[in-house]
Design a protein around this motif. Structure first.
Motif, mmCIF file in Angstrom:
data_model
loop_
_atom_site.group_PDB
_atom_site.id
_atom_site.type_symbol
_atom_site.label_atom_id
_atom_site.label_comp_id
_atom_site.label_asym_id
_atom_site.label_seq_id
_atom_site.Cartn_x
_atom_site.Cartn_y
_atom_site.Cartn_z
ATOM 1 N N ARG A 133 0.832 -1.203 0.000
ATOM 2 C CA ARG A 133 0.000 0.000 0.000
ATOM 3 C C ARG A 133 0.870 1.257 0.000
ATOM 4 O O ARG A 133 1.981 1.252 0.496
ATOM 5 N N PHE A 134 0.366 2.320 -0.523
ATOM 6 C CA PHE A 134 0.895 3.680 -0.374
ATOM 7 C C PHE A 134 2.224 3.949 -1.075
ATOM 8 O O PHE A 134 2.948 4.857 -0.697
ATOM 9 N N GLY A 135 2.586 3.186 -2.063
ATOM 10 C CA GLY A 135 3.751 3.507 -2.893
ATOM 11 C C GLY A 135 5.080 3.089 -2.294
ATOM 12 O O GLY A 135 5.158 2.488 -1.230
ATOM 13 N N ASN A 136 6.141 3.450 -3.017
ATOM 14 C CA ASN A 136 7.476 2.974 -2.644
ATOM 15 C C ASN A 136 8.100 3.698 -1.454
ATOM 16 O O ASN A 136 9.165 3.312 -1.003
ATOM 17 N N THR A 137 7.464 4.723 -0.930
ATOM 18 C CA THR A 137 7.977 5.375 0.285
ATOM 19 C C THR A 137 7.480 4.685 1.550
ATOM 20 O O THR A 137 7.938 5.006 2.642
ATOM 21 N N ASN A 138 6.547 3.739 1.394
ATOM 22 C CA ASN A 138 6.094 2.934 2.526
ATOM 23 C C ASN A 138 7.168 1.884 2.800
ATOM 24 O O ASN A 138 7.274 0.890 2.087
ATOM 25 N N LEU A 139 7.952 2.122 3.827
ATOM 26 C CA LEU A 139 9.059 1.218 4.165
ATOM 27 C C LEU A 139 8.631 0.086 5.086
ATOM 28 O O LEU A 139 9.467 -0.687 5.547
ATOM 29 N N GLY A 140 7.354 0.000 5.387
ATOM 30 C CA GLY A 140 6.813 -1.139 6.097
ATOM 31 C C GLY A 140 6.949 -1.106 7.607
ATOM 32 O O GLY A 140 7.309 -0.103 8.224
ATOM 33 N N GLU A 141 6.641 -2.262 8.183
ATOM 34 C CA GLU A 141 6.522 -2.410 9.632
ATOM 35 C C GLU A 141 7.828 -2.143 10.376
ATOM 36 O O GLU A 141 7.832 -1.573 11.467
ATOM 37 N N LYS A 142 8.956 -2.544 9.818
ATOM 38 C CA LYS A 142 10.252 -2.328 10.475
ATOM 39 C C LYS A 142 10.478 -0.839 10.742
ATOM 40 O O LYS A 142 10.890 -0.447 11.834
ATOM 41 N N PHE A 143 10.170 -0.007 9.758
ATOM 42 C CA PHE A 143 10.383 1.427 9.948
ATOM 43 C C PHE A 143 9.258 2.070 10.740
ATOM 44 O O PHE A 143 9.469 3.096 11.389
ATOM 45 N N MET A 144 8.070 1.463 10.717
ATOM 46 C CA MET A 144 7.013 1.945 11.619
ATOM 47 C C MET A 144 7.487 1.800 13.057
ATOM 48 O O MET A 144 7.323 2.718 13.865
ATOM 49 N N LYS A 145 8.074 0.670 13.385
ATOM 50 C CA LYS A 145 8.570 0.448 14.749
ATOM 51 C C LYS A 145 9.639 1.470 15.112
ATOM 52 O O LYS A 145 9.657 1.992 16.230
ATOM 53 N N LYS A 146 10.539 1.774 14.174
ATOM 54 C CA LYS A 146 11.574 2.782 14.425
ATOM 55 C C LYS A 146 10.942 4.160 14.673
ATOM 56 O O LYS A 146 11.374 4.892 15.561
ATOM 57 N N CYS A 147 9.940 4.488 13.875
ATOM 58 C CA CYS A 147 9.277 5.789 14.035
ATOM 59 C C CYS A 147 8.515 5.874 15.351
ATOM 60 O O CYS A 147 8.559 6.907 16.029
ATOM 61 N N VAL A 148 7.824 4.804 15.727
ATOM 62 C CA VAL A 148 7.095 4.797 16.999
ATOM 63 C C VAL A 148 8.080 4.930 18.153
ATOM 64 O O VAL A 148 7.858 5.718 19.085
ATOM 65 N N GLN A 149 9.168 4.206 18.098
ATOM 66 C CA GLN A 149 10.163 4.251 19.170
ATOM 67 C C GLN A 149 10.768 5.646 19.285
ATOM 68 O O GLN A 149 10.847 6.213 20.374
ATOM 69 N N SER A 150 11.181 6.208 18.175
ATOM 70 C CA SER A 150 11.777 7.546 18.172
ATOM 71 C C SER A 150 10.784 8.594 18.673
ATOM 72 O O SER A 150 11.122 9.453 19.493
ATOM 73 N N THR A 151 9.550 8.521 18.195
ATOM 74 C CA THR A 151 8.511 9.475 18.600
ATOM 75 C C THR A 151 8.247 9.368 20.097
ATOM 76 O O THR A 151 8.204 10.383 20.801
ATOM 77 N N SER A 152 8.108 8.152 20.595
ATOM 78 C CA SER A 152 7.851 7.935 22.027
ATOM 79 C C SER A 152 9.014 8.438 22.872
ATOM 80 O O SER A 152 8.801 9.062 23.924
ATOM 81 N N GLU A 153 10.231 8.180 22.436
ATOM 82 C CA GLU A 153 11.407 8.639 23.184
ATOM 83 C C GLU A 153 11.438 10.159 23.274
ATOM 84 O O GLU A 153 11.730 10.720 24.333
ATOM 85 N N HIS A 154 11.147 10.840 22.170
ATOM 86 C CA HIS A 154 11.147 12.312 22.191
ATOM 87 C C HIS A 154 10.036 12.851 23.097
ATOM 88 O O HIS A 154 10.245 13.851 23.800
ATOM 89 N N LEU A 155 8.877 12.217 23.075
ATOM 90 C CA LEU A 155 7.794 12.641 23.971
ATOM 91 C C LEU A 155 8.203 12.494 25.423
ATOM 92 O O LEU A 155 7.991 13.404 26.242
ATOM 93 N N LYS A 156 8.811 11.371 25.774
ATOM 94 C CA LYS A 156 9.242 11.127 27.160
ATOM 95 C C LYS A 156 10.355 12.075 27.566
ATOM 96 O O LYS A 156 10.316 12.666 28.655
ATOM 97 N N GLU A 157 11.375 12.218 26.721
ATOM 98 C CA GLU A 157 12.532 13.071 27.043
ATOM 99 C C GLU A 157 12.129 14.509 27.313
ATOM 100 O O GLU A 157 12.775 15.212 28.080
ATOM 101 N N ASN A 158 11.071 14.957 26.668
ATOM 102 C CA ASN A 158 10.634 16.345 26.827
ATOM 103 C C ASN A 158 9.506 16.515 27.839
ATOM 104 O O ASN A 158 8.954 17.608 27.978
ATOM 105 N N GLY A 159 9.153 15.428 28.532
ATOM 106 C CA GLY A 159 8.112 15.510 29.546
ATOM 107 C C GLY A 159 6.708 15.659 28.981
ATOM 108 O O GLY A 159 5.808 16.135 29.652
#
Length: 187
Positions: free
Chosen positions: A159-185
């Motif tokens: 789905r969604f063309g060749n920029t959809n890097l799939g589940e592996k990168f979804m996990k990386k994005c969720v982890q990075s996003t969550s870490e930034h939310l926590k680090e900044n309170g």
């Protein structure tokens, strides 16, 4: 009776894909980009009215919707200049255009904002981890971020063309996003 809108009265940006090659400028690729934009636009509207927002103030999100325009004449097919994604201009008078994140988990730490982090996380959570909106870029004007050219990462790699890097990168994005939310309170 008119069938459709008179686009001549509204300034638009016309975009085509950067690269040439087999299949890159096919109608389906442009329609996928329009689908990505429509889903991201819908999720932004839902985010704006979601009750799950924090009790303190977050800004609004507007993802510019895209339409596909195509020349009837096929002469420009091989040059990649037959189809375009068209969208309204980003509003002027706001911040400079900024790329806040990408589709691999990177966030520009000089421009971190709780609203953008929460929006990306929201899109993942509200879809039960099926997809998420990433690659946030655009401008802030007043109390709203106006975003263009988002990418959707999805468990379904087809789905969604060749920029959809799939589940592996979804996990990386969720982890990075969550870490930034926590680090900044902001968690």
């Amino acid at each position: 009776a008119k069938v459709g809108r008179d686009l001549g009265k509204n300034p638009m940006v016309m975009k085509s894909f950067k690269y040439l090659g087999r299949g890159i400028h096919d109608r389906d690729q442009y329609l996928k980009q329009m689908e990505v934009s429509a889903i991201a636009h819908f999720l932004a509207k839902e985010y704006n009215k979601a009750l799950a927002k924090p009790s303190h103030y977050c800004l609004g999100i507007n993802v510019l919707p895209v339409i596909v325009v195509e020349e009837v004449d096929e002469r420009n097919e091989l040059s990649g200049n037959r189809r375009f994604c068209a969208e309204h201009l980003l509003p002027s008078g706001g911040t400079e255009f900024t790329k806040y994140s990408n589709n691999t988990g990177y966030w520009d730490e000089d421009n971190l904002d709780e609203t953008l982090l929460r929006f990306t996380k929201y899109t993942y959570d509200i879809t039960g981890g099926y997809l998420m909106v990433t690659d946030l870029q655009g401008v802030r004007k007043g109390n709203t971020y106006h975003l263009t050219d988002p990418i959707i990462l999805c468990k379904d790699i087809l789905r969604f063309g060749n920029t959809n890097l799939g589940e592996k990168f979804m996990k990386k994005c969720v982890q990075s996003t969550s870490e930034h939310l926590k680090e900044n309170g902001w968690w």
